[in-house]
Design a protein around this motif. Structure first.
Motif: not given
Lengths: 235, 394
Positions: B36-39, B85-87, B163-166, B197-201
């Protein structure tokens, strides 16, 4: 007393012959306009800076009265159908180019990104994704262009016998037969409405993927092209 | 231990206007696991993802796929070997669900029937009703569309899934369902997934490895989620993880080792003798169950009158935990939800199997901490801990 459908012999056509001629002179220019607009619009989508000047040019061309066009063209193409159809083709661009540009631009960015990410090349992406999704906008443009073209053909009467149904208006004057003018106006209106209905049917056929919520009140959100065309006819 | 499938080697993306989206980023993305890439926004996570399938070309640095520079194969061949997979799913609104899913197989030259057959298989795999096959995207809910997006990405059976913030555009309940579904599918298929994702959870829940990026496109920390929660590399990561990372970290400790008490449990039709026999003082309360053994609530023993136990007057018991599958976090949550401070353990069938106090859970937590050194430095490496080892559904 001559009948409603008795066409003076100088026109060398029956009423149905005039209708056929009228449709040919009106629809071929729209088709030609579409053939020119598709690549032009695609260029405008790809090269953003090109769109404003193209829009400007098509609008200026649209502002040139058809009579002026005839005067320019008559030296080259004579008193022929072609002299009528060239200006009509040019006029159709003012509607078709923005319609196609808007249609192609209406494709959501994530749809385009998904297509690219799945390995669509630019050509395939245009024909398989952008153009099909632009169909409703393109047909909306075609409806306006078609109906306007049907009414504009009558100006061909100015250069002799090239106005098809429009020549009837001229003859109504010459032979003092007002019913011929009524015939011309009614026939053109019916042709315009039928052509428009046909395009709506084509759109419904091509876009089973569109939400059909508007079915109960068809085309309520689209300005009625027939009205626009009647205004055009005054030109 | 898994191999490395994608090696991002000091990659920089600088735009003509001088903006640096990604700054000398190096990552080793392990095979058959979820990275996961997050930030925060502007940290270059999407840019990084898009460099892997060359939708964005790096300014400097190289990306190796299976040891080979991704620039060495034709771009569309590369892209067709990676699901995307995209948003908002980005479905083709003018194609049926079936044809949407069949897109990449068709691009690869499969026949129509074979591609559609494959699409049908995938609809089943991602939990879509076969009746939706002939529908168009506008007729589907957001969650269903996203499932179609996942199915479409899996259609040609690519080894890599980007998968980009799917799941960020769907509501939390649907999102949780989609996340669980992704973990289930991943357990079956074992793809190499890179997930932005931008969601750490979401990152902690899904990731085998989590890369935290900071604004300006620099790597802040790259570690398995448990390590991220126990030993954030710096203040930025700690801040990004949020306030209750201690509690969340408990998701990584299974609740299997808890010593359950089975005595203080009585059925709702218990006799006075049974109540007396169960009230041994091991616990200050008795758990009352229905006739099937499902928990109803707590009560002090002297409040219970044999033959006339009113389930409405019992103290609530929180959300029971399942020792085999749940974590210490679920057990603790159950204990603090009940006014009694006791947690109820149930089997997969929902029948109570035992009870445990907050104190016992706290001891288990201390034990877990002792087993895993929490204050060890967390280097930016993946040498430590195989992926997926400490993963517990949480």
């Amino acid at each position: 007393m001559s009948g409603f459908f008795d066409i003076p012999s100088d026109l060398q056509h029956s009423w149905l012959g005039l209708v056929g001629l009228h449709l040919r002179e009106a629809l071929l220019p729209v088709l030609a306009g579409l053939v020119v607009s598709l690549p032009l619009a695609q260029l405008c989508v790809r090269l953003r800076w090109l769109y404003p000047p193209v829009l400007w040019v098509t609008t200026v061309l649209y502002a040139i009265p058809s009579l002026a066009f005839f005067v320019l063209l008559i030296d080259y193409t004579g008193q022929t159908e072609l002299t009528v159809m060239i200006p009509l083709t040019v006029y159709s661009l003012v509607v078709l180019v923005p319609a196609i540009v808007d249609g192609v631009r209406s494709v959501p960015p994530e749809t385009l990104a998904a297509a690219t990410a799945m390995g669509f090349g630019p050509v395939r992406r245009y024909f398989q994704v952008q153009l099909p999704i632009a169909v409703p906008a393109v047909i909306a443009g075609l409806r306006v262009a078609t109906v306007s073209s049907i009414s504009l053909v009558s100006v061909g009467a100015l250069i002799g016998n090239q106005g098809a149904l429009g020549n009837l208006i001229n003859d109504a004057n010459i032979y003092n037969r007002p019913e011929l003018a009524v015939n011309a106006v009614l026939s053109m209106a019916v042709l315009a409405i039928l052509a428009d209905a046909l395009l709506v049917a084509v759109r419904l056929l091509l876009t089973p993927w569109m939400p059909r919520a508007g079915r109960r009140r068809p085309a309520a959100d689209v300005p009625d092209p027939a009205t626009a065309a009647l205004e055009d006819a005054v030109r | 231990m898994f191999g490395v499938l994608i090696r991002i080697d000091s990659v920089t993306k600088r735009y003509p206007d001088g903006t640096v989206a990604v700054d000398r980023l190096s990552l080793e993305i392990p095979d058959r696991s979820i990275t996961v890439l997050v930030g925060p926004s502007g940290c270059g996570k999407t840019t990084t993802l898009r460099m892997i399938n060359r939708m964005v070309e790096p300014t400097e640095g190289t990306i190796l796929l299976d040891g080979q520079d991704i620039l060495q194969q034709p771009v569309n061949t590369l892209r067709r070997s990676m699901g995307y997979v995209i948003q908002n799913a980005g479905l083709f609104q003018h194609r049926t669900i079936l044809d949407n899913i069949a897109t990449v197989p068709r691009l690869l030259g499969w026949g129509k029937d074979r591609a559609r057959g494959r699409a049908r298989e995938l609809m089943e795999r991602v939990g879509l009703d076969a009746a939706l096959a002939k529908r168009y995207p506008y007729q589907l809910s957001g969650g269903q569309q996203q499932r179609v997006g996942v199915a479409r990405a899996l259609a040609a059976d690519p080894p890599v899934l980007l998968m980009d913030e799917p799941f960020s555009a769907v509501d939390p309940v649907v999102r949780k369902g989609l996340q669980d579904e992704l973990l289930r599918i991943q357990a079956e298929l074992g793809k190499t997934i890179v997930f932005v994702t931008h969601d750490i959870d979401e990152a902690v829940k899904l990731g085998t490895m989590v890369a935290v990026l900071r604004t300006g496109g620099r790597l802040a920390q790259y570690a398995p989620p448990a390590e991220l929660l126990s030993a954030p590399a710096d203040a930025f990561v700690e801040d990004f993880l949020g306030a209750d990372r201690g509690i969340r970290r408990l998701s990584f400790f299974p609740a299997t080792g808890l010593a359950l008490l089975t005595t203080p449990i009585v059925a709702v039709d218990a006799t006075a003798e049974q109540i007396a026999a169960r009230a041994t003082g091991e616990a200050p309360y008795l758990l009352v169950t229905d006739l099937d053994g499902r928990p109803l609530g707590w009560s002090e023993p002297h409040e219970l009158t044999a033959g006339s136990i009113d389930p409405g007057r019992l103290l609530s018991h929180g959300r029971p935990f399942v020792p085999g599958t749940d974590s210490l976090r679920a057990a603790l949550d159950c204990a603090v939800l009940s006014p009694t401070g006791w947690a109820v353990a149930v089997g997969a069938d929902g029948r109570a199997t035992g009870v445990v106090s907050q104190q016992t859970i706290a001891e288990a937590i201390r034990g877990a901490h002792a087993a895993v050194p929490t204050d060890a430095p967390a280097p930016h490496s993946l040498a430590k801990g195989g992926p997926a080892d400490a993963k517990v559904a949480g």
